[in-house]
Design an enzyme around this catalytic site. Structure first.
Site, PDB file in Angstrom:
ATOM      1  N   ASN A   9       0.879  -1.167   0.000  1.00 44.23           N
ATOM      2  CA  ASN A   9       0.000   0.000   0.000  1.00 44.23           C
ATOM      3  C   ASN A   9       0.918   1.219   0.000  1.00 44.23           C
ATOM      4  OD1 ASN A   9      -1.757   2.077   0.481  1.00 44.23           O
ATOM      5  ND2 ASN A   9      -2.368   1.407   2.531  1.00 44.23           N
ATOM      6  N   TRP A  10       1.031   1.844  -1.160  1.00 43.72           N
ATOM      7  CA  TRP A  10       1.951   2.990  -1.268  1.00 43.72           C
ATOM      8  C   TRP A  10       1.422   4.235  -0.584  1.00 43.72           C
ATOM      9  CZ3 TRP A  10       3.792   2.833  -7.120  1.00 43.72           C
ATOM     10  CH2 TRP A  10       4.706   1.772  -7.269  1.00 43.72           C
ATOM     11  N   LYS A  11       0.155   4.243  -0.209  1.00 40.90           N
ATOM     12  CA  LYS A  11      -0.478   5.440   0.370  1.00 40.90           C
ATOM     13  C   LYS A  11      -0.247   6.623  -0.569  1.00 40.90           C
ATOM     14  CE  LYS A  11      -0.082   3.205   4.793  1.00 40.90           C
ATOM     15  NZ  LYS A  11       0.061   3.264   6.230  1.00 40.90           N
ATOM     16  N   HIS A  94      -9.478   1.395   4.943  1.00 44.36           N
ATOM     17  CA  HIS A  94      -8.191   1.539   5.638  1.00 44.36           C
ATOM     18  C   HIS A  94      -8.368   2.483   6.835  1.00 44.36           C
ATOM     19  CE1 HIS A  94      -4.041   2.555   6.520  1.00 44.36           C
ATOM     20  NE2 HIS A  94      -3.719   1.451   5.872  1.00 44.36           N
ATOM     21  N   GLU A  96      -6.659   4.815   7.941  1.00 46.56           N
ATOM     22  CA  GLU A  96      -6.399   6.235   7.668  1.00 46.56           C
ATOM     23  C   GLU A  96      -7.621   6.889   7.022  1.00 46.56           C
ATOM     24  OE1 GLU A  96      -2.723   5.577   5.591  1.00 46.56           O
ATOM     25  OE2 GLU A  96      -1.806   4.982   7.484  1.00 46.56           O
ATOM     26  N   GLU A 166      -5.244  -4.914  10.535  1.00 44.93           N
ATOM     27  CA  GLU A 166      -4.199  -3.922  10.745  1.00 44.93           C
ATOM     28  C   GLU A 166      -4.437  -3.183  12.060  1.00 44.93           C
ATOM     29  OE1 GLU A 166      -2.265  -2.678   6.744  1.00 44.93           O
ATOM     30  OE2 GLU A 166      -3.929  -1.340   7.144  1.00 44.93           O
ATOM     31  N   GLY A 172       2.848   2.226  10.795  1.00 40.06           N
ATOM     32  CA  GLY A 172       3.822   3.310  10.656  1.00 40.06           C
ATOM     33  C   GLY A 172       4.577   3.642  11.932  1.00 40.06           C
ATOM     34  N   SER A 212       3.645  -2.240  10.187  1.00 39.56           N
ATOM     35  CA  SER A 212       5.105  -2.316  10.354  1.00 39.56           C
ATOM     36  C   SER A 212       5.706  -3.660   9.920  1.00 39.56           C
ATOM     37  CB  SER A 212       5.514  -1.976  11.792  1.00 39.56           C
ATOM     38  OG  SER A 212       5.140  -0.649  12.105  1.00 39.56           O
ATOM     39  N   GLY A 233       2.926  -1.197   4.211  1.00 43.10           N
ATOM     40  CA  GLY A 233       2.976   0.227   3.890  1.00 43.10           C
ATOM     41  C   GLY A 233       4.404   0.664   3.564  1.00 43.10           C
ATOM     42  N   GLY A 234       5.055   1.289   4.530  1.00 40.71           N
ATOM     43  CA  GLY A 234       6.386   1.884   4.332  1.00 40.71           C
ATOM     44  C   GLY A 234       7.376   0.972   3.618  1.00 40.71           C
TER      45      GLY A 234
HETATM   46  P1  13P Z   1       3.162   0.322   7.622  1.00 39.99           P
HETATM   47  O1  13P Z   1       3.641  -0.970   7.008  1.00 39.99           O
HETATM   48  O2  13P Z   1       3.922   1.536   7.124  1.00 39.99           O
HETATM   49  O3  13P Z   1       3.091   0.242   9.118  1.00 39.99           O
HETATM   50  O4  13P Z   1       1.662   0.559   7.108  1.00 39.99           O
HETATM   51  C1  13P Z   1       0.750  -0.486   7.200  1.00 39.99           C
HETATM   52  C2  13P Z   1      -0.456  -0.123   6.441  1.00 39.99           C
HETATM   53  O5  13P Z   1      -1.195   0.773   6.821  1.00 39.99           O
HETATM   54  C3  13P Z   1      -0.732  -0.851   5.201  1.00 39.99           C
HETATM   55  O6  13P Z   1      -2.009  -0.600   4.729  1.00 39.99           O
END
Ligand code: 13P
Length: 250
Positions: A9-11, A94, A96, A166, A172, A212, A233-234
């Site tokens: 997930n590149w956000k 998600h 966020e 999640e 993050g 993470s 994510g990251g």
């Molecule tokens: P991180 O891997 O950066 O913690 O993010 C997880 C995430 O929100 C994937 O959708």
């Protein structure tokens, strides 16, 4: 046996040229995996990513969509718009989006139904806050989110969703749930699915862990009994790091 699905997930990251470079770089690194590889990219990268990923084993997803087909919804993108350019997956609910953009259990349910109707595969996110976890309510919160997310969705369609557990406090932050905690939360989700749809569905539905995930912790997470891969994510922003996660079993 359930397959493993590793989704990035590149956000809100990467311009189209960066998306193209990323996909060109990762393609040879993941071409031999038997795991499913998905990249959920920003809207503006979708078309470029789909073209670059043609004839590879990399699937492309979006990160959100509206539940209506069309209309006066300035700034929104419909499921049909995604489908028309060849998008296969879409992240729905998600944390966020729940936290910053008023996504609710009700809109999540509407979006899942709209996606399934045109054969887009939703990656449905659920998870608890730190406060909810510390008050011992994590299981109740996530099973409740699941119940509302799948409300009125028939059994024959539910197989086409992916669930991502999640925990919000792990996103993050560098903090991961312990393997056991993540596995137990996912078992609780599977039990809830079993109550609603029966054992066959609960044993075959894909449930990922997210929060993470990195190349250094993915193997221990993905080899737990109930964890079917990850939503990353990251660590999905670097092609070499993400390829290591996809190839955790090599
Ligand atoms: P991180 O891997 O950066 O913690 O993010 C997880 C995430 O929100 C994937 O959708």
């Amino acid at each position: 046996m359930r397959k493993k699905i590793i989704a990035g997930n590149w956000k809100m990251n990467k311009l189209p040229n960066e998306a193209i470079e990323f996909i060109e770089e990762i393609t040879p690194l993941v071409k031999d995996t038997k795991n499913e590889v998905i990249l959920c990219v920003p809207y503006t990268d979708l078309f470029y990513s789909l073209l670059t990923a043609q004839n590879t084993n990399i699937k492309i997803g979006a990160q959100n969509m509206h539940f209506e087909e069309k209309g006066a919804y300035t700034g929104e993108v419909s499921p049909q718009m995604l489908k028309s350019i060849g998008v296969e997956y879409v992240i729905i609910g998600h944390s966020e989006r729940r936290q910053y953009f008023n996504e609710t259990d009700d809109t999540v349910n509407k979006k899942i139904k709209a996606a399934l109707e045109i054969k887009l595969k939703p990656i449905v996110c659920v998870g608890e806050t730190l406060e909810q976890r510390e008050s011992g309510k994590a299981e109740e919160i996530i099973t409740n989110q699941i119940e509302k997310a799948v409300k009125d969705i028939p059994e024959k369609e539910i197989q086409n969703i992916i669930i991502a557990y999640e925990p919000i406090w792990a996103i993050g932050t560098g903090k991961t749930a312990t393997n056991e905690d993540a596995n137990n939360a996912i078992k609780a989700i599977r039990n809830k699915i079993c109550q609603i749809y029966g054992q066959n569905v609960s044993e075959s539905i894909i449930i990922q862990y997210g929060g993470s995930v990195k190349s250094t912790n993915c193997k221990e997470l993905f080899t737990m009994s109930d964890i079917d891969g990850g939503l990353v994510g990251g660590a999905s922003l670097d092609p070499h790091e993400f390829a290591k996660i996809v190839n955790y079993d090599k």
